[in-house]
Structure formats: structure tokens, C-alpha cells
Enzyme design. Structure first.
Site, PDB file in Angstrom:
ATOM      1  N   ASN A   1       8.089  -1.559 -51.845  1.00 23.31           N
ATOM      2  CA  ASN A   1       9.142  -1.172 -50.892  1.00 23.31           C
ATOM      3  C   ASN A   1       8.474  -0.392 -49.765  1.00 23.31           C
ATOM      4  O   ASN A   1       7.252  -0.155 -49.792  1.00 23.31           O
ATOM      5  CB  ASN A   1      10.219  -0.336 -51.601  1.00 23.31           C
ATOM      6  CG  ASN A   1      11.457  -0.153 -50.752  1.00 23.31           C
ATOM      7  OD1 ASN A   1      11.990  -1.132 -50.197  1.00 23.31           O
ATOM      8  ND2 ASN A   1      11.931   1.074 -50.596  1.00 23.31           N
ATOM      9  N   LYS A   2       9.260  -0.007 -48.791  1.00 22.43           N
ATOM     10  CA  LYS A   2       8.753   0.673 -47.599  1.00 22.43           C
ATOM     11  C   LYS A   2       7.784   1.799 -47.949  1.00 22.43           C
ATOM     12  O   LYS A   2       8.009   2.542 -48.904  1.00 22.43           O
ATOM     13  CB  LYS A   2       9.957   1.209 -46.814  1.00 22.43           C
ATOM     14  CG  LYS A   2       9.664   1.935 -45.533  1.00 22.43           C
ATOM     15  CD  LYS A   2       8.794   1.170 -44.568  1.00 22.43           C
ATOM     16  CE  LYS A   2       9.301  -0.192 -44.246  1.00 22.43           C
ATOM     17  NZ  LYS A   2       8.309  -1.016 -43.497  1.00 22.43           N
TER      18      LYS A   2
ATOM     19  N   ARG B   1      15.291  -7.045 -39.957  1.00 24.17           N
ATOM     20  CA  ARG B   1      14.343  -6.594 -40.983  1.00 24.17           C
ATOM     21  C   ARG B   1      15.148  -6.319 -42.249  1.00 24.17           C
ATOM     22  O   ARG B   1      16.375  -6.397 -42.256  1.00 24.17           O
ATOM     23  CB  ARG B   1      13.501  -5.402 -40.529  1.00 24.17           C
ATOM     24  CG  ARG B   1      14.057  -4.473 -39.523  1.00 24.17           C
ATOM     25  CD  ARG B   1      15.213  -3.638 -39.998  1.00 24.17           C
ATOM     26  NE  ARG B   1      14.910  -3.031 -41.278  1.00 24.17           N
ATOM     27  CZ  ARG B   1      15.793  -2.604 -42.130  1.00 24.17           C
ATOM     28  NH1 ARG B   1      17.082  -2.725 -41.898  1.00 24.17           N
ATOM     29  NH2 ARG B   1      15.443  -2.051 -43.267  1.00 24.17           N
ATOM     30  N   GLY B   2      14.417  -5.980 -43.320  1.00 19.98           N
ATOM     31  CA  GLY B   2      15.074  -5.831 -44.616  1.00 19.98           C
ATOM     32  C   GLY B   2      14.970  -7.155 -45.356  1.00 19.98           C
ATOM     33  O   GLY B   2      15.235  -8.213 -44.780  1.00 19.98           O
ATOM     34  N   ALA B   3      14.567  -7.084 -46.622  1.00 20.12           N
ATOM     35  CA  ALA B   3      14.191  -8.299 -47.343  1.00 20.12           C
ATOM     36  C   ALA B   3      15.262  -9.402 -47.348  1.00 20.12           C
ATOM     37  O   ALA B   3      14.968 -10.548 -46.956  1.00 20.12           O
ATOM     38  CB  ALA B   3      13.769  -7.925 -48.765  1.00 20.12           C
TER      39      ALA B   3
ATOM     40  N   GLN C   1      13.586   3.602 -39.940  1.00 18.33           N
ATOM     41  CA  GLN C   1      14.746   2.823 -40.405  1.00 18.33           C
ATOM     42  C   GLN C   1      15.784   3.739 -41.063  1.00 18.33           C
ATOM     43  O   GLN C   1      16.958   3.407 -41.110  1.00 18.33           O
ATOM     44  CB  GLN C   1      14.307   1.757 -41.416  1.00 18.33           C
ATOM     45  CG  GLN C   1      13.514   0.606 -40.822  1.00 18.33           C
ATOM     46  CD  GLN C   1      12.023   0.854 -40.911  1.00 18.33           C
ATOM     47  OE1 GLN C   1      11.569   1.992 -40.847  1.00 18.33           O
ATOM     48  NE2 GLN C   1      11.239  -0.203 -41.058  1.00 18.33           N
TER      49      GLN C   1
ATOM     50  N   ASP D   1      11.218  -5.009 -51.555  1.00 15.78           N
ATOM     51  CA  ASP D   1      10.825  -6.193 -50.783  1.00 15.78           C
ATOM     52  C   ASP D   1      10.223  -7.267 -51.663  1.00 15.78           C
ATOM     53  O   ASP D   1      10.250  -8.458 -51.335  1.00 15.78           O
ATOM     54  CB  ASP D   1       9.851  -5.809 -49.676  1.00 15.78           C
ATOM     55  CG  ASP D   1      10.606  -5.095 -48.581  1.00 15.78           C
ATOM     56  OD1 ASP D   1      10.836  -3.877 -48.720  1.00 15.78           O
ATOM     57  OD2 ASP D   1      11.019  -5.773 -47.611  1.00 15.78           O
TER      58      ASP D   1
ATOM     59  N   ARG E   1       6.243 -12.361 -42.104  1.00 12.54           N
ATOM     60  CA  ARG E   1       6.030 -11.042 -42.735  1.00 12.54           C
ATOM     61  C   ARG E   1       5.662 -11.325 -44.189  1.00 12.54           C
ATOM     62  O   ARG E   1       6.406 -12.006 -44.899  1.00 12.54           O
ATOM     63  CB  ARG E   1       7.284 -10.162 -42.617  1.00 12.54           C
ATOM     64  CG  ARG E   1       7.565  -9.754 -41.169  1.00 12.54           C
ATOM     65  CD  ARG E   1       8.553  -8.620 -41.077  1.00 12.54           C
ATOM     66  NE  ARG E   1       7.996  -7.368 -41.564  1.00 12.54           N
ATOM     67  CZ  ARG E   1       8.737  -6.291 -41.832  1.00 12.54           C
ATOM     68  NH1 ARG E   1      10.044  -6.332 -41.661  1.00 12.54           N
ATOM     69  NH2 ARG E   1       8.168  -5.185 -42.260  1.00 12.54           N
TER      70      ARG E   1
HETATM   71  O1  MRU Z   1       9.975  -3.099 -42.827  1.00 17.35           O
HETATM   72  P1  MRU Z   1      11.407  -3.288 -43.234  1.00 17.35           P
HETATM   73  O2  MRU Z   1      12.363  -2.472 -42.440  1.00 17.35           O
HETATM   74  O3  MRU Z   1      11.772  -4.752 -43.274  1.00 17.35           O
HETATM   75  O4  MRU Z   1      11.447  -2.752 -44.703  1.00 17.35           O
HETATM   76  C1  MRU Z   1      12.661  -2.784 -45.396  1.00 17.35           C
HETATM   77  C2  MRU Z   1      12.593  -2.116 -46.702  1.00 17.35           C
HETATM   78  O5  MRU Z   1      11.585  -1.636 -47.124  1.00 17.35           O
HETATM   79  C3  MRU Z   1      13.855  -2.125 -47.519  1.00 17.35           C
HETATM   80  O6  MRU Z   1      13.907  -1.004 -48.333  1.00 17.35           O
HETATM   81  C4  MRU Z   1      13.836  -3.382 -48.389  1.00 17.35           C
HETATM   82  O7  MRU Z   1      13.746  -4.530 -47.601  1.00 17.35           O
HETATM   83  C5  MRU Z   1      14.994  -3.478 -49.249  1.00 17.35           C
HETATM   84  S1  MRU Z   1      16.358  -3.994 -48.274  1.00 17.35           S
HETATM   85  C6  MRU Z   1      17.694  -4.347 -48.812  1.00 17.35           C
END
Ligand code: MRU
Length: 364
Positions: free
Chosen positions: A258-259, A53-55, A207, A248, A94
Site C-alpha cells: 500500500n502507499k 489513482r487508487g487500485a 492523497q 494495491d 503503474r
Molecule cells: O498512488 P495511489 O494514490 O494510486 O495509491 C493509492 C493507495 O495506496 C490506496 O491506499 C490503495 O490504492 C487502496 S485504494 C482503494
């Protein structure tokens, strides 16, 4: 980055057996487990179940996913429709992080230009590797450009630690190396600047308390995990000097998805005059949209992620809500550009508005 002294990335290609492997992030912080992605279904499941996970990492995994699909197709990789279908499947796993489409489209564009199946398979693998290295360099540059922001605050703090609040995990687990939001923090730490990180737990999948805390612990960076709703209180009491989060999807005008919960931190930061920065590689910018509120798709995930708490090492799920209470699991929110002090990118720091972003990336 180092885990128990060993260099690790959240995804890697192993030439010994022509396989792509990832760290299973669901198992952290208690177990460091590797997982092999053997076919397109494995890749789709890994992205959707948040093994990865993470963009930026989602993008790189999607890129390797197209390589895996091409490799498994063998001679049929010469058929455009096979590759286009795989790309379509990957693109939608996603919806919020734009990096996924960005990376998959880059690989697809290159391999459709190759003639033979063999050339396509090799080109897909090479392009995915190139995208991974590009994200590593982007993250490194985000660290370089974000460092002066921390240095300036550190100078005013006269030896007292700079207290930085972050949300979710935007470290190397999310971005191959260094991270986005964590890159300037790692850069400051390496320069012996005294930093302390407030780590939002980041419900429902934690996370922050699982991944960011684990990363910072591995690197020796002082940190404290806090409940998701504690940030406003800390800001009111002067206990936060700076907020840095990841993104994201960022619109061409500087709105940031973002999250979930990021927006509330931005509001609290604004009310308390705490600088609120967003760190992002350009792969996260969606140049086609300007209104984050109406144009960014917000992923809704399984409500059971909210209703149940995984049991950590004992791996027994515990229900937190009344058995029959419904739940809604919005995974992201949008912070409007007006609440963002600045964007920290691989090209430098700019204000969150269309003109400055365009100038920064030399787009006329
Ligand atoms: O749902 P996730 O864990 O994929 O969400 C990740 C985030 O929101 C991060 O803050 C975002 O991807 C930036 S990562 C470098």
C-alpha cells in the site's frame, strides 16, 4: 457518492457523446474538474500522472482504456494485434496495483472472443462498465463486513468516538463508490456510530490531506488531518482505536503493498496493540505470489514530486529541497502479513494467511 448534493463517481461513461470522463484528482480539493479521455494516450497519461489513482479505479480506467482504444480503431478492432498492443501498453502504466492487469485482461479476454469489430467495441464498453459495477458492489460489501469491527469497538467506547487512523486515500475517489478502507467508516457513520478519522497527509502527493479529507468533509464525517509521522505518537497516547488502510496488491499469503508509509503505521500499531486492518476487494489479490517483499514491484515515481510542493489554488510549484539535492520517490511499501490483524474483503473478514484467504475465496 454525493458532492454538493450531486451524485458523482470518479469515472463514468457518457452515452450522450460516447465518451469516458473522470474527475481530475490532481485538482482536488480546491477545484472539481472533469476530464474527457479521448484516446489511449489520454488514458495512459491520466493513470500515470494520477489524474485517476487508487487500485480499483486504476483497474476500471484501464478497462475503459481498452474500450477507447477499440472504439478509435474502428474496423481495425477486428485485428487481434491492435487490441493486444493496447492492452500491453495499459498493463504497465503503474506497476504496483494489480487491479490494472486484472481489469485489462478481463476486457481483453472477452473482446478477443468476439468476431467483428463492432461486437468487440460494444463488448469492451459493457465489460468495463461491469467491472466498475463489480467494484461498487465489492466496496459496499467491504463496508458491510467491516462495520461489526467498528461496532464492537464503539460498544466498548460507551459513546466516545471511535478513533480510526487511515493512510492515503482509500475512499470512493479510489474505488468508484464507498471505498475500501473508508467503506466501513461510512457504514458506521450512516448508522450514527460516533467515529473520528485521523487522516495521514500522505506525502508526497497528499492523497490524505487533499482527497480523504475532502471526501470526509463532503460526507460530514468528523476527521483531523495529521502529519505523516504523527500516527505513532497518537497510538502511544491511546488516541487511535483502530487502523484501516487499503491495498494495491495483496499476496496469496496476506502481505500487503500500500502507499508508502503504511508499513511504519503497521509497526506502530503492533507495538501499541492497536488493531491494524486492511480493506481490499479480491481484484487486488495477486494469487500467483506469496512473498510481498521480493515479488511485489514497487513503483518509483519522479523525484520532483517530492522536491516540489504544488501551490494549491495559486498553482505555483515551490521547491522544498536544496536545488541540487537528489531525491528518491518510492510510492509503495509492503506490510508483512504478521503485522495485519485481518483483511476486510467483499466475502468477509479473514486473517492474513494463505489458508484463511484461500478458504474465504473458496480456492482449493
Ligand atoms: O498512488 P495511489 O494514490 O494510486 O495509491 C493509492 C493507495 O495506496 C490506496 O491506499 C490503495 O490504492 C487502496 S485504494 C482503494
Amino acid at each position: 457518492m454525493k458532492v454538493d448534493g450531486k451524485n458523482m463517481r470518479p469515472i463514468w461513461y457518457d452515452p450522450a457523446d460516447d465518451r469516458v470522463r473522470v474527475i481530475d484528482q490532481r485538482k482536488l480539493p480546491h477545484n472539481l474538474v472533469e476530464k474527457t479521455l479521448d484516446n489511449l494516450d489520454d488514458v495512459v497519461a491520466a493513470i500515470s500522472d494520477m489524474v485517476v489513482r487508487g487500485a480499483p479505479l486504476i483497474g476500471v480506467t484501464g478497462a475503459y482504456g481498452l474500450f477507447i482504444a477499440a472504439r478509435n480503431a474502428g474496423a481495425r478492432a477486428s485485428d487481434n494485434s491492435v487490441l493486444i498492443h493496447a492492452a500491453e501498453v495499459l498493463r504497465t502504466v503503474r506497476p504496483t496495483a494489480t487491479n490494472l492487469c486484472w481489469a485489462v485482461d478481463r476486457v481483453l479476454g472477452v473482446i478477443l472472443g468476439c468476431d467483428t469489430a463492432t461486437q468487440r467495441i460494444i463488448a469492451a464498453r459493457e465489460k468495463a462498465g461491469e467491472i466498475a459495477e463489480l467494484e461498487v458492489e465489492n466496496s459496499r460489501q467491504i463496508g458491510v463486513h467491516g462495520l461489526p469491527i467498528i461496532e464492537e469497538i464503539a460498544a466498548a467506547r460507551q459513546g466516545e468516538p471511535v478513533n480510526i487512523l487511515t493512510h492515503c486515500n482509500a475512499g470512493w475517489l479510489a474505488a468508484i463508490e464507498y471505498g475500501t478502507a473508508l467503506a466501513p467508516i461510512y457504514a458506521a457513520f450512516e448508522k450514527n456510530i460516533s467515529v473520528h478519522v485521523w487522516v495521514d497527509e500522505t506525502r508526497p502527493l497528499n492523497q490524505g490531506s487533499r482527497l480523504t479529507a475532502w471526501e470526509l468533509l463532503q460526507a460530514g464525517v468528523p476527521h483531523t488531518v495529521i502529519a505523516d509521522n504523527a500516527g505513532g505518537h497518537l497510538m502511544q497516547h491511546g488516541m487511535v482505536d483502530l487502523v484501516i488502510v487499503g491495498s494495491d496488491r495483496t499476496t496469496a499469503s496476506g502481505d500487503v503493498a500500500n502507499k508508502i508509509g503504511t508499513y511504519l503505521k503497521a509497526l506502530a500499531a503492533h507495538d501499541n496493540k492497536v488493531p491494524f486492518y486492511v480493506a481490499l476487494p479480491s481484484s487486488t489479490i495477486d494469487w500467483d505470489i506469496t512473498d510481498g517483499f521480493t515479488q511485489i514491484p514497487i513503483e518509483e515515481r519522479d523525484p520532483d514530486e517530492l522536491r516540489y510542493m504544488p501551490g494549491g489554488q495559486r498553482s505555483v510549484n515551490t521547491i522544498l529541497t536544496p536545488e541540487s539535492s537528489p531525491a528518491a520517490n518510492f510510492a509503495f511499501d509492503v506490510t508483512p502479513a504478521r503485522l495485519v490483524t485481518g483483511l476486510i474483503t467483499e466475502k468477509g473478514v479473514c486473517r492474513a494467511n494463505a489458508d484463511d484467504i484461500r478458504k474465504m475465496f473458496e480456492r482449493v
